[in-house]
Design an enzyme around this catalytic site. Structure first.
Site, short mmCIF file in Angstrom:
data_model
loop_
_atom_site.label_atom_id
_atom_site.label_comp_id
_atom_site.label_asym_id
_atom_site.label_seq_id
_atom_site.Cartn_x
_atom_site.Cartn_y
_atom_site.Cartn_z
N ASP A 159 21.91 21.60 49.63
CA ASP A 159 21.82 22.51 48.43
C ASP A 159 22.69 21.63 47.41
OD1 ASP A 159 22.80 24.02 46.37
OD2 ASP A 159 22.75 25.99 47.42
N HIS A 160 22.20 20.94 46.56
CA HIS A 160 22.87 19.79 45.75
C HIS A 160 23.81 20.29 44.83
CE1 HIS A 160 20.33 20.83 42.31
NE2 HIS A 160 20.97 20.21 41.56
N LYS B 225 28.17 18.94 43.66
CA LYS B 225 28.79 18.70 42.50
C LYS B 225 30.37 18.39 42.54
CE LYS B 225 25.02 20.89 40.03
NZ LYS B 225 24.36 19.95 39.22
N GLU C 177 19.65 27.21 32.02
CA GLU C 177 18.79 25.74 31.50
C GLU C 177 18.00 26.02 30.44
OE1 GLU C 177 17.49 23.57 35.40
OE2 GLU C 177 17.04 25.68 35.65
N HIS D 52 21.62 28.16 45.02
CA HIS D 52 22.72 27.50 44.14
C HIS D 52 23.54 28.69 43.94
CE1 HIS D 52 20.03 24.20 44.31
NE2 HIS D 52 19.53 24.54 43.31
#
Ligand code: BG6
Length: 504
Positions: A185-186, A190, A224, A248
């Site tokens: 889960d990028h 972060k 976004e 996320h």
């Protein structure tokens, strides 16, 4: 960031090596790890894809990707030339046993040359419908036999729903131990997301007030401006709930709501996070409308440019009922959070690209100041900026200069860019390094993924059984559908303005 620390010899086998992820994220991240001297002396990338291209074409394309997407900008020729020797390419089909025999041979060749056994990391940068088959072939070829050296990396989406996620977990567990599986889960890579842990658990002053007595509500917003771009095919099977909230946003929620871990051992941190997911109050099917709101963008304007509505995007059904916006109200049923609403929202084609977490504190228990002093009074608020700005802002009341007592909200701010001049690593750099080091703290464990699906299944089932009748219900470039305002307004709250309005 530079280090002398040396990793075990490592071979990363990227399945899906000519795809977008490899080009945009993986190779730029590996390149930056190389420049920062994190890459072991014995290292190789083996790219696998069915595309009929030469290794030089492959390298050329990756070079372009690095020039375009690396956080350091265009690669210096000398640095790229010394890096590209690590890159190898094989044209091969994923469903053919011979592909895996060829990979094994290539690995053996490197190991013979290096005179040492290497970590072998299988990175599945492929659409989810190939996960099963590739994992099975890796298993049957014997490539995963060495449990210490072999690892598999799976990108999201992990499953399509609870049943398919369980199926994939079960299948992977027939081949790999849980410790060999890295579910990406990028968001967890972060910098600002990792800083939530530092903020909460490396400071003594916040933890005593981090609970229902002092905190009124929490908002997690990931907005976004981008639309679905060229991902219509995927998005039609996903939607905002699956694409963003299941992973996320729920992971951000875990970091905000988790109990302090006893240590930063991978399983300790992940246990504390899964406790949060398990404590989420189950949404009853008949109450979904009270807890969840969906939206879909229509045409509108983004940064002065006219954009089409979701239904006119490529590969999207012209009467699609897929949500491009989702807002959710959740409660965490435990001692710390009883009664505190957590509002989550995310959407595409909104007015801003901004990810923020807002912790809204309760008002002071007794207002001692006369009413004429408190006209602009606001309860304390802590805002954690995840992106694109990275920072933390604390709102408190101060006396406005003047002869009379007049209270006004002001902010204390910490901005990463003002404080640190060295470049911030990209999420994929952190995650790839962790995989090479064998540290799974920032990766989703099987039970976490399943617990996250469990929270969302009633909403997913209800929305799929009852296609929306009012889509599109928000204009591109706006703040999302009106229903999202109503969801929170009925509790006497309002969404933080995006971007949050500046105080004096
Ligand atoms: C991905 C989603 O996981 O995250 C995309 O599939 C989304 O739809 C992206 O745009 C957002 O990531 P970031 O890092 O740009 O916030």
């Amino acid at each position: 960031m530079e280090t002398d620390k040396k990793l075990n010899p490592t071979i990363i086998i990227i399945l899906g090596a000519t795809g977008d992820l490899t080009w945009r994220k993986l190779i730029p991240a590996i390149y930056n790890l190389y420049l920062d001297k994190w890459i072991p002396d014995h290292f190789a990338v083996i790219g696998i894809s069915h595309k009929d291209i030469t290794v030089d074409d492959f390298k050329k394309r990756l070079h372009e990707g690095v020039n375009k997407f690396s956080r350091r900008g265009k690669a210096k020729a000398s640095e790229w030339n010394s890096f590209e020797k690590y890159l190898n390419y094989h044209k091969a089909e994923f469903n053919v046993a011979g592909t895996y025999t060829a990979i094994e041979k290539q690995i053996q060749k490197f190991e013979k040359e290096w005179k040492v056994s290497a970590n072998r990391i299988f990175y599945l940068a492929v659409p989810p419908n190939s996960f099963d088959e590739i994992a099975l072939k890796i298993g049957s070829s014997g490539l995963a036999k060495n449990k210490l050296l072999s690892r598999i990396v799976i990108e999201k989406p992990f499953g399509y729903d609870l049943v398919s996620a369980k199926h994939l977990n079960d299948l992977l567990h027939t081949i790999f131990d849980e410790g060999q599986i890295y579910r990406i889960d990028h968001y967890l890579g972060k910098e600002t997301v990792q800083n939530i842990l530092a903020f909460r658990f490396a400071n003594a002053m916040f933890e005593p007030i981090w609970n229902r007595i002092y905190i009124d509500s929490v908002q997690i917003s990931v907005a976004e401006q981008l639309g679905v771009e060229n991902r219509g095919n995927y998005y039609e099977t996903a939607g905002a709930l699956r694409d963003m909230i299941q992973n996320h946003l729920l992971q951000l929620l875990c970091l905000i709501a988790m109990e302090p871990p006893v240590s930063f051992e991978a399983d300790e941190v992940r246990n504390r996070k899964v406790d949060v997911l398990n404590a989420a109050r189950k949404i009853r099917p008949e109450e979904v409308h009270k807890y969840a709101v969906r939206g879909q963008y229509g045409a509108g304007w983004i940064q002065g440019k006219k954009v089409v509505g979701y239904r006119k995007e490529p590969d999207v059904n012209k009467d699609s009922s897929k949500e491009t916006f989702a807002a959710l109200k959740l409660f965490i049923d435990n001692w710390r959070w009883q009664g505190v609403p957590f509002y989550l929202r995310t959407g595409k084609r909104l007015n801003e690209t901004l990810s923020v977490i807002t912790i809204q504190f309760r008002p002071v228990p007794h207002q001692s100041f006369p009413s004429e002093a408190t006209g602009n009074w606001q309860p304390n608020r802590l805002v954690l900026y995840i992106q694109p700005h990275m920072g933390i802002r604390m709102r408190f009341q101060a006396k406005r200069p003047g002869l009379k007592m007049n209270l006004y909200p002001v902010d204390m701010q910490f901005n990463y860019d003002d404080t640190y001049t060295s470049g911030t690593p990209e999420a994929y750099e952190t995650l790839l390094l962790d995989i090479m080091e064998g540290d799974s703290t920032l990766f989703m464990r099987a039970d976490q993924v399943e617990a996250a699906w469990k929270i969302l299944m009633p909403v997913i089932n209800s929305w799929e059984a009852n296609p929306s009748v009012n889509f599109p219900n928000y204009e591109s470039g706006m703040q999302g559908p009106e229903d999202a305002e109503a969801l929170i307004a009925k509790d006497g709250h309002s969404w933080s303005v995006i971007p949050p309005e500046k105080s004096e």
